[in-house]
Design a protein around this motif. Structure first.
Motif, PDB file in Angstrom:
ATOM      1  N   VAL A  91      10.077  12.130  35.542  1.00  0.00           N
ATOM      2  CA  VAL A  91       8.751  12.740  35.713  1.00  0.00           C
ATOM      3  C   VAL A  91       8.697  13.567  36.995  1.00  0.00           C
ATOM      4  O   VAL A  91       8.046  14.615  37.051  1.00  0.00           O
ATOM      5  CB  VAL A  91       7.636  11.674  35.686  1.00  0.00           C
ATOM      6  N   PHE A 149      11.255  15.219  38.111  1.00  0.00           N
ATOM      7  CA  PHE A 149      11.926  16.461  37.701  1.00  0.00           C
ATOM      8  C   PHE A 149      10.921  17.412  37.044  1.00  0.00           C
ATOM      9  O   PHE A 149      10.875  18.604  37.356  1.00  0.00           O
ATOM     10  CB  PHE A 149      13.043  16.158  36.690  1.00  0.00           C
ATOM     11  N   PHE A 155       7.647  17.425  37.282  1.00  0.00           N
ATOM     12  CA  PHE A 155       6.636  17.863  38.246  1.00  0.00           C
ATOM     13  C   PHE A 155       7.159  19.031  39.082  1.00  0.00           C
ATOM     14  O   PHE A 155       6.521  20.074  39.187  1.00  0.00           O
ATOM     15  CB  PHE A 155       6.240  16.694  39.154  1.00  0.00           C
ATOM     16  N   LEU A 156       8.335  18.842  39.665  1.00  0.00           N
ATOM     17  CA  LEU A 156       8.868  19.868  40.563  1.00  0.00           C
ATOM     18  C   LEU A 156       9.288  21.120  39.776  1.00  0.00           C
ATOM     19  O   LEU A 156       9.141  22.245  40.253  1.00  0.00           O
ATOM     20  CB  LEU A 156      10.056  19.292  41.344  1.00  0.00           C
ATOM     21  N   LEU A 170       5.949  22.917  38.950  1.00  0.00           N
ATOM     22  CA  LEU A 170       5.376  23.513  40.165  1.00  0.00           C
ATOM     23  C   LEU A 170       6.097  24.816  40.492  1.00  0.00           C
ATOM     24  O   LEU A 170       5.468  25.856  40.733  1.00  0.00           O
ATOM     25  CB  LEU A 170       5.518  22.528  41.332  1.00  0.00           C
ATOM     26  N   THR A 186       0.704  31.640  38.862  1.00  0.00           N
ATOM     27  CA  THR A 186      -0.653  31.121  39.046  1.00  0.00           C
ATOM     28  C   THR A 186      -1.352  31.833  40.188  1.00  0.00           C
ATOM     29  O   THR A 186      -2.510  32.253  40.069  1.00  0.00           O
ATOM     30  CB  THR A 186      -0.600  29.606  39.327  1.00  0.00           C
ATOM     31  N   VAL A 241      -4.765  34.024  39.856  1.00  0.00           N
ATOM     32  CA  VAL A 241      -5.960  33.655  40.615  1.00  0.00           C
ATOM     33  C   VAL A 241      -6.405  34.824  41.481  1.00  0.00           C
ATOM     34  O   VAL A 241      -7.587  35.176  41.544  1.00  0.00           O
ATOM     35  CB  VAL A 241      -5.699  32.396  41.471  1.00  0.00           C
ATOM     36  N   ARG A 263      -7.747  37.082  36.752  1.00  0.00           N
ATOM     37  CA  ARG A 263      -7.600  37.242  35.300  1.00  0.00           C
ATOM     38  C   ARG A 263      -8.490  36.224  34.583  1.00  0.00           C
ATOM     39  O   ARG A 263      -8.846  35.190  35.131  1.00  0.00           O
ATOM     40  CB  ARG A 263      -6.144  37.024  34.888  1.00  0.00           C
ATOM     41  N   ASP A 264      -8.780  36.495  33.322  1.00  0.00           N
ATOM     42  CA  ASP A 264      -9.681  35.620  32.565  1.00  0.00           C
ATOM     43  C   ASP A 264      -9.200  34.171  32.584  1.00  0.00           C
ATOM     44  O   ASP A 264      -9.984  33.244  32.744  1.00  0.00           O
ATOM     45  CB  ASP A 264      -9.803  36.115  31.115  1.00  0.00           C
ATOM     46  N   VAL A 275      -5.630  31.649  33.796  1.00  0.00           N
ATOM     47  CA  VAL A 275      -4.273  31.533  34.315  1.00  0.00           C
ATOM     48  C   VAL A 275      -3.324  31.470  33.113  1.00  0.00           C
ATOM     49  O   VAL A 275      -3.647  30.848  32.101  1.00  0.00           O
ATOM     50  CB  VAL A 275      -4.168  30.272  35.186  1.00  0.00           C
ATOM     51  N   TRP A 324      -0.708  29.965  32.055  1.00  0.00           N
ATOM     52  CA  TRP A 324      -0.272  28.743  31.373  1.00  0.00           C
ATOM     53  C   TRP A 324      -1.462  27.922  30.868  1.00  0.00           C
ATOM     54  O   TRP A 324      -1.270  27.019  30.051  1.00  0.00           O
ATOM     55  CB  TRP A 324       0.647  27.897  32.257  1.00  0.00           C
ATOM     56  N   VAL A 325      -2.671  28.232  31.304  1.00  0.00           N
ATOM     57  CA  VAL A 325      -3.851  27.609  30.689  1.00  0.00           C
ATOM     58  C   VAL A 325      -4.111  28.281  29.342  1.00  0.00           C
ATOM     59  O   VAL A 325      -4.451  27.637  28.351  1.00  0.00           O
ATOM     60  CB  VAL A 325      -5.089  27.702  31.606  1.00  0.00           C
ATOM     61  N   PRO A 337      -0.290  26.921  26.721  1.00  0.00           N
ATOM     62  CA  PRO A 337       0.378  25.722  27.231  1.00  0.00           C
ATOM     63  C   PRO A 337       1.851  25.637  26.840  1.00  0.00           C
ATOM     64  O   PRO A 337       2.575  24.798  27.368  1.00  0.00           O
ATOM     65  CB  PRO A 337      -0.425  24.577  26.603  1.00  0.00           C
ATOM     66  N   ILE A 343       4.102  25.478  29.804  1.00  0.00           N
ATOM     67  CA  ILE A 343       4.380  24.195  30.442  1.00  0.00           C
ATOM     68  C   ILE A 343       5.501  23.478  29.702  1.00  0.00           C
ATOM     69  O   ILE A 343       6.395  22.885  30.316  1.00  0.00           O
ATOM     70  CB  ILE A 343       3.098  23.330  30.444  1.00  0.00           C
TER      71      ILE A 343
END
Lengths: 207, 207, 207
Positions: free
Chosen positions: C31, C33, C35-36, C39, C46, C50, C54-55, C57, C59-60, C63, C66
């Motif tokens: 986990v 791995f 996470f980093l 990031l 990101t 921001v 933009r409307d 991000v 990856w939102v 998905p 991710i």
């Protein structure tokens, strides 16, 4: 106060305590305590709100949040000398804060009807980034990078629990409760009993 | 050019000088100077604009800001060897930048008629985060965490001064002036005469 | 899938590999791995989204991004022991990621018809901030600060190449291709042959 506001308040206060403990280890003055407490307290939630593009960052909409962080800082400034081990207190309060902040992130994302991967990520990000900023600014090894401890894993399992409860038709209240309990239980088990996942350890880095 | 734009320009240029001085200590090339100068120069204001959800980040709306940071970088690249102590110069320019950037943050928040806690926080955040990013990226102990110095305190007192002047009916110009003078005076007094608040020093950390 | 999405996917996957390699050097669990890796993978994009407001991000909105970072993490978790030098692999994958992420940033800014200084900055920021966050969190000297290497310079030259092609009437596809090739060629030349710009080296810092 709504449930989500309550979670944000609790998360801000407890993470604020950990930031102030870090400030006591760095021997700062009272304003330094407040600065580090508030940075830790609102760091994760601010990232969540900016990424989800909410109308206003939670503490801009409700400055009482900042007051909560300040109270935590002042409290620690006058009582930290009573603690036998500030590092131990910091770790346990951080575990508690994680168990509150992950549901705080999950709850906001659920309320915006985001997809479940985003819900999980928002839980993890809200739970971990305040502490990460605290540790990076203090030039300490981030708790999340400590070898052989459950940290990101605890946040991930908690967020996943909330998603599962929701998919099974549970209420938001039950989902957030399951999330907080799972997160804290795993993190506490790691601190108390050394619970961990197998780590990648074939070789340490050569340089 | 409005007063607020002027403050942003001055803050960008002076913080840019400090970023470039940090780059000279890290022995980077000219593009590295520009990178670190611009990161330091616009870091605090970018955070301010993102959190306050302004229509556009100030340097996206006016790319002249970036040019200002670049000029600062080039200037330092060719003159830093003339300085007797780059660290001392960095500290003093950082103090000056703080005295300009805190009013820049306060002014924007006042202009958006935010509540006074938000005005104070925006002053502190705008003033401190550029330098904080510079120090974190360079792996130095952040100036804001230095023991026994006024830094966050200077920014806080300056922002508070602006709020007080405004509450007493003073004009924005007077409020921002009071803010800048208070911030710089406290920070300079700390550098020159060792002014400080009592620090938390019952015990250094054991680990 | 559009060209810009393709660039984002490639950038996320390759930067994810570098984040996971950094996690293997820190001996984290699976986990950690992920996470980093995530990031590092989404950090630069990101920030771009921001700042450009933009409307959503990237990856939102998708998905799958991710998921791409997670796959990179798992892949490295099970194969990193096969590498002779993880640091060397990390540097080369980072170079490749830079050669994809700079065009990803440039492309988005061009698509929003930003001015050319903003286009250049978005290319540099998207290309460098993921890796910078990875290195800061892992408490390593950021690759971008390594003495005598082209890094920010490679990103800058690549972004500039895209702007020049566009000004000369070239299509976006050609501009992004020129951007990626220039960036990677300069960074690779620096790793292979020691290409560099003159660094500021009159004096190392005294403290």
């Amino acid at each position: 106060m709504t449930l989500l506001q309550g979670l944000d308040y609790a998360s801000v206060f407890i993470f604020g305590l950990t930031g102030a403990l870090a400030a006591s280890r760095a021997q700062l003055d009272i304003v330094g305590f407040v600065f580090l407490a508030c940075l830790t307290a609102v760091g994760g939630g601010t990232l969540r709100d900016v990424i989800l593009n909410r109308d206003a960052v939670f503490w801009v909409a409700d400055p009482g949040m900042i007051l909560s962080g300040c109270i935590a800082a002042v409290l620690v400034f006058f009582t930290a000398h009573l603690l036998e081990s500030r590092l131990r207190a910091l770790e346990w309060l951080d575990a508690l804060a994680l168990g509150v902040a992950v549901p705080a992130g999950v709850g906001v994302a659920l309320g915006m009807t985001q997809t479940w991967p985003i819900v999980v990520i928002m839980g993890i990000a809200t739970g971990t980034f305040g502490g990460l900023m605290r540790d990076v600014v203090c030039n300490e090894v981030p708790l999340i990078l400590k070898k052989g401890e459950l940290y990101a894993t605890a946040a991930f399992a908690g967020a996943l629990a909330a998603v599962l409860v929701t998919l099974l038709g549970g209420s938001t209240l039950v989902a957030l409760l399951a999330c907080g309990v799972t997160t804290f239980a795993l993190r506490a088990g790691s601190l108390l009993f050394g619970w961990c996942l197998p780590v990648y350890k074939s070789r340490p880095p050569r340089s």
